[in-house]
Design an enzyme around this catalytic site. Structure first.
Site, PDB file in Angstrom:
ATOM      1  CE1 TYR A   1      -3.688   1.670   0.417  1.00  0.00           C
ATOM      2  CE2 TYR A   1      -2.646   2.746   1.974  1.00  0.00           C
ATOM      3  CZ  TYR A   1      -3.477   3.428   1.451  1.00  0.00           C
ATOM      4  OH  TYR A   1      -4.388   4.244   1.317  1.00  0.00           O
TER       5      TYR A   1
ATOM      6  CB  SER B   1      -6.924   2.528  -2.469  1.00  0.00           C
ATOM      7  OG  SER B   1      -7.602   4.387  -2.437  1.00  0.00           O
TER       8      SER B   1
ATOM      9  CG  ASP C   1     -14.259   3.757  -5.845  1.00  0.00           C
ATOM     10  OD1 ASP C   1     -14.498   4.248  -4.983  1.00  0.00           O
ATOM     11  OD2 ASP C   1     -13.305   2.805  -6.019  1.00  0.00           O
TER      12      ASP C   1
ATOM     13  CG  HIS D   1     -12.267   3.078  -2.781  1.00  0.00           C
ATOM     14  ND1 HIS D   1     -12.355   2.792  -3.644  1.00  0.00           N
ATOM     15  CD2 HIS D   1     -12.140   2.879  -1.416  1.00  0.00           C
ATOM     16  CE1 HIS D   1     -10.603   3.247  -3.627  1.00  0.00           C
ATOM     17  NE2 HIS D   1     -10.405   3.359  -2.054  1.00  0.00           N
TER      18      HIS D   1
END
Length: 704
Positions: free
Chosen positions: A477, A557, A640, A675
């Site tokens: 991430y 993301s 999203d 999302h």
């Protein structure tokens, strides 16, 4: 925005011919060029930013892409096998953390394969649970979810939020707990809001945005967030405006009711950084002037408790890995340290009875301690070595708290802790369809490009033949101060169960080691995140954990941005890429919905230095024509409204247009999903089975 033309439609057809067996849809290329700081930035797929609900051309493009992708995925031999195993692994009883109010306990439960978890309530700790809210009947496709919920102090009423199709928007309602019937109250246009009851149960505080223009709810910028008070039994139009910042429309404002109920603390923030302002209102004094406690928006401030006018906060002011301080609201500038900064990162604090529970991360593993209200140590809470503990909420009037513990091969177990006696007992433990002892988790440390040591968890099945390397998914991430801690996911366990390896790298940009670790991977330092991820892949190959051609990378993301950027920078390193709901156009991310918050991590595209940095790694703008790319499966969803799907649409169109080799470059677009939150179980399984079957195909994992 210029109108797309068909002038270069032949280019798309030519690109599709480079992928044997696959013919990508013809995607119209427009002629949009934005001159920025002396650079002509081409944006040929600007039209794909339009909402799929509004522009029929975008809707047709989505349908065409899904048709091609579905046909390809149907050929993968491991798809049904993964789906079957994931379904088996998901099919166990799961509980959420209980919340106590009055003598009632509220908690969620999923019997295994229910699309959405059900909210239960029981009278007394040992009482029989009864269903309070079952969202599974709200929509035929299971995509309408129970989101946030909180009972009133006495447990008589429940405040809850409805999330439809994965959107960030909420509809808030009130229920009578005894009867299970909704009251007439309904609150709309709520997003990014806390829900805080007044202590007397007369009403609640919430935050909302102005109603967006028709047709713009899923794309327009979110500004002018304001705090309101709603009195139960009245229409929303009668709600009282408590706190607004029209002179600073970008501020988010969230409400916290103090433990004693005498104050309302409004926490203001502009972006995703933990840099807050604090404004205090006396709840029993209408019209009283608010007190500004903090107005520099420079540090993290998390309310823990208060005794009269002395407030206790968790903060990183003067402590990058955070500490506990107290402040007398009559003298806002003066701080008294209660618990100093330590080597482990302090990530949470809560008051339970006359104790505080402090949560730490030590090398990305959970630790928890009990201290007195003055900060003096009381006891450590014993947790497993490698795992994640969350929860520890409670009330000043009650020594009882609950927490959840999980790890990569250990599903969530809920524990009850009495902070006076120190006694811990199991509240709910899952009955498993597998043996966690069949799997092993290691923590390793490797050096990044600049010599920084980075931790990484590596999970696999015991007895796995490690002599030749194994197909591996590397997950990351690296942003927004988010820490990648061990946790259980049945979808990922299915990958391990079939002989794959899972590696999770704790990249800079996260919060594993406090503010300095976060700062080391954002703004001008963002390339460090990509370097850390690349170094993780190189380490896995060098150590023989995986081999050349056996590595897939995954992230969602900000992690989708990570995967897109690393795929551009090191396509030779990886066999498959799985970017999910990613931020792919770094020059226009701040123009849609929540995107403007992200400038804390990314910078401002309108500022030249930031623009040049963003352009250097933006996935959409840096696809290398003439270079062989790995197989890529992009995933996103039509609802999203956090990272609008136009990011993934444009990136995929450019990838399919470019000359980047013969491997498939596809996009999977979910309908009635957002999302990630609120996604029903069957959609989670279906998407994960597709992704991991795709990864198995291109990393050589044999799935039987």
């Amino acid at each position: 925005m210029t109108t797309p033309t068909a002038a270069q439609a032949a280019d798309a057809a030519a690109a599709s011919a480079r992928a044997p067996g696959l013919t990508y849809p013809d995607t119209t290329r427009g002629d949009t060029v934005d001159p920025q700081f002396g650079v002509d930035v081409a944006d040929p797929y600007r039209w794909l930013e339009d909402d799929v609900r509004v522009n029929p051309k975008v809707a047709a493009w989505v349908a065409d892409q899904n048709r091609i992708t579905d046909a390809y995925l149907a050929t993968l031999p491991g798809r049904d096998t993964f789906a079957k195993r994931m379904t088996e692994l998901y099919n166990y009883e799961r509980y959420g953390l209980p919340t106590k109010a009055g003598n009632r306990y509220f908690y969620t439960r999923n019997d295994g394969l229910q699309p959405q978890s059900v909210l239960f309530v029981r009278d007394g700790l040992k009482g029989e649970g009864r269903v309070l809210i079952d969202p599974n009947g709200w929509a035929k496709d299971g995509a309408t979810a129970l989101a946030e919920w909180t009972p009133s102090e006495d447990g008589k009423h429940l405040l809850y939020a409805v999330q439809d199709g994965g959107t960030d928007w909420r509809i808030v309602r009130v229920m009578d707990v005894a009867t299970g019937k909704d009251l007439a109250d309904e609150i709309r246009w709520v997003k990014f809001s806390s829900l805080a009851w007044a202590k007397d149960g007369s009403g609640f505080y919430y935050s909302r945005f102005p109603e967006p223009a028709e047709g713009a709810a899923f794309q327009s910028l979110n500004e002018n967030h304001a705090v309101y008070f709603h009195k139960v039994g009245t229409p929303q139009s009668a709600d009282t405006l408590i706190h607004a910042t029209p002179d600073k429309p970008k501020l988010n404002n969230s409400a916290v009711v103090t433990d004693d109920g005498k104050y309302l603390l409004v926490v203001g923030s502009e972006g995703t950084d933990e840099r807050y302002g604090l404004t205090l209102y006396a709840t029993g004094k209408p019209g009283a002037k608010p007190v500004v406690l903090v107005d520099d928006y420079a540090n993290n401030w998390e309310y823990v408790t208060n005794v009269g006018t002395r407030f206790t906060f968790l903060t990183n002011k003067g402590a990058p890995r955070q500490r506990i301080v107290s402040m007398d609201i009559k003298k806002p500038g003066a701080l008294t340290e209660l618990v100093g900064e330590e080597e482990a990162t302090l990530v949470g604090a809560s008051r339970v009875g006359n104790r505080m529970i402090l949560s730490y991360l030590g090398d990305a593993k959970s630790q928890a301690r009990i201290v007195a209200l003055d900060g003096k140590p009381v006891a450590n809470i014993n947790l497993a070595d490698i795992g994640s503990a969350v929860g520890f909420g409670g009330k000043a009037s009650d020594p009882e708290t609950f927490y959840a513990f999980s790890s990569y091969a250990q599903p969530t177990t809920i524990y009850r802790l009495d902070t006076v006696s120190g006694k811990t007992e199991v509240f709910a433990a899952p009955k498993l369809t597998f043996d966690p002892k069949q799997f092993t988790v290691e923590q390793r440390f490797y050096k990044s490009k600049d010599g920084t040591e980075v931790p990484m968890f590596v999970a696999m099945k015991k007895g796995l033949d490690r002599s030749k390397g194994s197909p591996t998914i590397l997950y990351g991430y690296g942003g927004f101060n988010v820490s990648m801690v061990p946790g259980f996911a049945p979808t990922k366990l299915a990958w391990l169960d079939k002989g794959g390896v899972l590696a999770i790298a704790n990249l800079r940009g996260g919060g594993e080691y406090g503010k300095a670790w976060h700062d080391g991977g954002r703004l001008a330092n963002k390339q460090n995140v990509f370097d850390d991820f690349i170094a993780a892949g190189e380490y896995l190959i060098a150590e023989g954990i995986t081999g050349k051609g056996q590595l897939a990378i995954e992230g969602g993301s900000n992690g989708g941005l990570l995967v897109g950027a690393v795929t551009n920078q090191r396509p030779d390193l990886i066999a498959a890429a799985l970017p999910a709901v990613g931020v792919m156009d770094m020059l226009r991310f701040d123009r849609f919905t929540a995107g403007r918050y992200w400038t804390d991590d990314y910078g401002f595209p309108a500022k030249e230095a930031d623009f040049r940095n963003l352009l250097s790694y933006s996935p959409y703008h840096n696809i290398k024509d003439g270079t062989a790319y790995p197989a890529v499966l992009v995933t996103t969803a039509d609802t999203d409204d956090r990272v609008v799907p136009g990011h993934s649409f444009k990136y995929t169109a450019q990838l399919q247009h470019a000359n980047v080799g013969d491997k498939p470059h596809l996009i999977r677009i979910e309908t009635r999903a957002g999302h990630g939150s609120g996604k029903p179980t069957d959609k989670i399984i279906a998407e994960a089975a597709d992704k991991y079957a795709f990864a198995a195909k291109w990393t050589g994992l044999v799935v039987e």
